[in-house]
Enzyme design. Structure first.
Site, mmCIF file in Angstrom:
data_model
loop_
_atom_site.group_PDB
_atom_site.id
_atom_site.type_symbol
_atom_site.label_atom_id
_atom_site.label_comp_id
_atom_site.label_asym_id
_atom_site.label_seq_id
_atom_site.Cartn_x
_atom_site.Cartn_y
_atom_site.Cartn_z
ATOM 1 N N CYS A 122 -32.509 -16.810 42.496
ATOM 2 C CA CYS A 122 -33.245 -15.996 42.709
ATOM 3 C C CYS A 122 -34.300 -16.141 44.117
ATOM 4 O O CYS A 122 -35.267 -15.421 44.222
ATOM 5 C CB CYS A 122 -34.782 -17.227 41.674
ATOM 6 S SG CYS A 122 -34.870 -18.278 41.187
ATOM 7 N N HIS A 136 -41.251 -17.512 43.413
ATOM 8 C CA HIS A 136 -40.846 -18.275 43.814
ATOM 9 C C HIS A 136 -41.350 -18.332 45.577
ATOM 10 O O HIS A 136 -41.753 -17.071 46.152
ATOM 11 C CB HIS A 136 -39.533 -18.417 44.321
ATOM 12 C CG HIS A 136 -38.795 -18.911 43.092
ATOM 13 N ND1 HIS A 136 -39.040 -19.726 42.078
ATOM 14 C CD2 HIS A 136 -37.140 -18.904 43.111
ATOM 15 C CE1 HIS A 136 -38.325 -19.896 41.069
ATOM 16 N NE2 HIS A 136 -37.392 -19.539 41.838
HETATM 17 N N1 LIG Z 1 -34.947 -18.511 34.997
HETATM 18 C C1 LIG Z 1 -34.503 -17.871 36.451
HETATM 19 O O1 LIG Z 1 -36.013 -17.820 37.206
HETATM 20 C C2 LIG Z 1 -33.661 -17.484 37.352
HETATM 21 C C3 LIG Z 1 -33.197 -16.362 37.803
HETATM 22 C C4 LIG Z 1 -32.524 -16.208 38.744
HETATM 23 C C5 LIG Z 1 -30.572 -16.251 38.137
HETATM 24 N N2 LIG Z 1 -31.127 -17.331 37.128
HETATM 25 C C6 LIG Z 1 -29.767 -17.292 36.295
HETATM 26 O O2 LIG Z 1 -29.827 -16.836 35.823
HETATM 27 C C7 LIG Z 1 -29.068 -17.681 34.011
HETATM 28 C C8 LIG Z 1 -30.353 -17.603 33.195
HETATM 29 O O3 LIG Z 1 -30.482 -18.622 32.902
HETATM 30 P P1 LIG Z 1 -31.913 -19.000 32.520
HETATM 31 O O4 LIG Z 1 -32.577 -19.543 33.121
HETATM 32 O O5 LIG Z 1 -32.151 -17.524 31.516
HETATM 33 O O6 LIG Z 1 -31.075 -19.441 31.456
HETATM 34 P P2 LIG Z 1 -31.661 -20.597 30.665
HETATM 35 O O7 LIG Z 1 -33.249 -19.893 29.207
HETATM 36 O O8 LIG Z 1 -30.832 -21.883 29.310
HETATM 37 O O9 LIG Z 1 -30.647 -19.026 29.049
HETATM 38 C C9 LIG Z 1 -29.645 -19.904 28.950
HETATM 39 C C10 LIG Z 1 -28.863 -18.480 27.491
HETATM 40 O O10 LIG Z 1 -27.282 -18.987 28.103
HETATM 41 C C11 LIG Z 1 -26.984 -18.816 26.427
HETATM 42 N N3 LIG Z 1 -25.934 -20.281 26.099
HETATM 43 C C12 LIG Z 1 -25.563 -21.344 26.686
HETATM 44 N N4 LIG Z 1 -24.505 -21.713 25.892
HETATM 45 C C13 LIG Z 1 -23.930 -20.635 25.754
HETATM 46 C C14 LIG Z 1 -22.592 -20.499 25.229
HETATM 47 N N5 LIG Z 1 -21.526 -21.317 25.159
HETATM 48 N N6 LIG Z 1 -21.926 -19.180 24.663
HETATM 49 C C15 LIG Z 1 -22.781 -18.113 24.862
HETATM 50 N N7 LIG Z 1 -24.439 -17.969 25.265
HETATM 51 C C16 LIG Z 1 -24.890 -19.266 25.491
HETATM 52 C C17 LIG Z 1 -28.228 -19.524 26.018
HETATM 53 O O11 LIG Z 1 -28.110 -18.967 24.699
HETATM 54 P P3 LIG Z 1 -28.534 -20.145 23.298
HETATM 55 O O12 LIG Z 1 -30.317 -19.498 23.713
HETATM 56 O O13 LIG Z 1 -28.316 -19.652 21.574
HETATM 57 O O14 LIG Z 1 -28.375 -21.246 23.695
HETATM 58 C C18 LIG Z 1 -29.642 -18.719 26.089
HETATM 59 O O15 LIG Z 1 -29.278 -17.232 25.908
HETATM 60 C C19 LIG Z 1 -28.314 -19.103 34.571
HETATM 61 O O16 LIG Z 1 -27.098 -18.686 35.327
HETATM 62 C C20 LIG Z 1 -29.590 -19.343 35.421
HETATM 63 O O17 LIG Z 1 -29.004 -20.005 36.647
HETATM 64 C C21 LIG Z 1 -32.011 -18.190 36.567
#
Ligand SMILES: NC(=O)c1ccc[n+]([C@@H]2O[C@H](COP(=O)([O-])OP(=O)(O)OC[C@H]3O[C@@H](n4cnc5c(N)ncnc54)[C@H](OP(=O)(O)O)[C@@H]3O)[C@@H](O)[C@H]2O)c1
Length: 359
Positions: A149, A242
């Protein structure tokens, strides 16, 4: 009525997944046909299981959808992945093997030599890497990656300067929002009234990914740009956005006027300008001395524009500036959708039954 292209979202319940749901709700080309998440969410109704944190109502069309497990087949040639990085790798590979174009937001495949790491305004030509990827891996589909990001905003703001003056040295210090850590993310008692001077793996990602994105396409591969990067990353008590302070050195002489002109005159290729998610301009220069600020400037260009301010000479390198980008829009879901649009515009994904792309 024009038939839209069906898409699926993996990790649909998380911070980035929710942003995908919000931004796709009224998309002119794409339509959500499947939502998937972990086994604890699968089989339940999305509206019941999601902890909806977006500032608009949960779109009615998806609220009643049943969450699926993250395994093919799911409806949709384009699969947007917002999965936890610890589990994403094999799941995304399985979808690509089975014929889906997986646009991933996780770190897992970003630095693979055959995976394009895309900012459409900057390096859409790198998309061609998926031809070798599909052939080499024997996949019917492919994986395409969105950068980390902070790198997404940084590399977009630097691209016009790199193209005009040749970046040689980069020093960047970030102030990153708590939403960048997902939900529930950083504990409130750790971050309120505080700054945490470490984000695991983030400095290395900025250093590697920015060089790949700004690299050159040569003989069917991407040669990373050769500038040196020193990154410092910090988590601050901001919800979204950011911000980064940057000092940069260039191989050619650069005045402040030249730098402002290069940023203001930056135009992506016409085929990218036409994508529904491409903002105009994609880089905004703000001349006010106290801007950009996350609370005031984060939604420029619908969250897809990067704002650059405080351009001034640097006594150590050549140029200093401040920049701001929306971490879950430009840095994740918004740009992920733009990459999906690029697949459609390039004719790599077609509507069932063929025909013109939606307009
Ligand atoms: N937040 C940001 O600003 C941002 C920006 C760029 C990239 N990212 C990347 O994008 C990804 C998601 O980030 P996030 O911030 O949205 O994280 P998050 O809020 O923690 O969401 C994680 C997601 O993954 C699912 N998940 C977890 N364990 C799983 C499993 N074993 N099998 C299938 N699904 C599973 C969760 O489902 P449940 O709800 O069912 O647990 C949830 O939908 C990460 O790789 C992160 O590094 C994030």
């Amino acid at each position: 009525m024009i038939q839209k292209i069906p898409v699926a979202i993996l990790g649909a319940t998380g911070t980035v997944g929710q942003k995908f749901v919000r931004l796709l709700a009224n998309h002119p080309w794409l339509e959500i046909k499947a939502l998937a998440a972990s086994a604890s969410s699968a089989g339940r109704v999305y509206g019941d299981v999601v902890k909806w944190r977006e500032t608009v109502a949960l779109p009615a069309g998806v609220a009643g959808m049943v969450v699926r497990e993250c395994a093919p087949p799911l409806s949709g040639q384009i699969v947007f992945s917002a999965l936890d990085a610890d589990v994403a790798g094999p799941i995304e590979q399985e979808f690509a093997r089975s014929g889906a174009y997986v646009v991933t937001n996780t770190r897992t495949h970003r630095m693979d030599r055959d995976v394009p790491l895309l900012i459409p305004e900057v390096n859409a030509s790198h998309l061609a890497l998926i031809d070798g990827q599909r052939k080499g891996r024997g996949w019917a589909g492919a994986i395409l990656a969105n950068p980390n990001c902070s790198t997404a905003a940084l590399a977009l703001a630097l691209a016009p300067l790199h193209q005009a003056f040749g970046l040689t040295r980069l020093f960047v210090s970030t102030m990153q929002a708590v939403s960048g850590a997902g939900y529930p993310g950083v504990a409130s008692l750790d971050i309120l009234g505080n700054v945490i001077p470490h984000i695991a793996g983030e400095e290395e990602k900025i250093e590697r990914e920015s060089r790949k994105i700004l690299g050159t396409w040569q003989h069917d591969e991407v040669l990373p740009a050769e500038f040196a990067v020193s990154a410092h990353t910090n988590r601050v008590a901001v919800v979204d956005g950011h911000m980064m302070t940057v000092s940069a050195g260039f191989s050619r002489r650069v005045s402040i006027e030249d730098a402002v002109r290069a940023l203001r005159e930056f135009r992506p290729p016409a085929s990218i300008v036409e994508l529904p998610s491409t903002p105009s301009p994609c880089v905004e220069v703000d001349g006010r001395t106290d801007r950009p600020q996350p609370r005031l400037d984060i939604d420029r260009g619908g969250g897809m524009a990067v704002t650059v301010g405080r351009l001034r000479p640097c006594p150590i390198l050549d140029l200093r500036l401040v920049l701001l980008g929306h971490n879950t829009v430009r840095g994740a879901a918004g740009q992920g959708i733009q990459i999906g649009e690029l697949l459609v515009a390039e004719g790599r994904v077609k509507r069932e039954g063929g025909g013109e792309r939606p307009s």
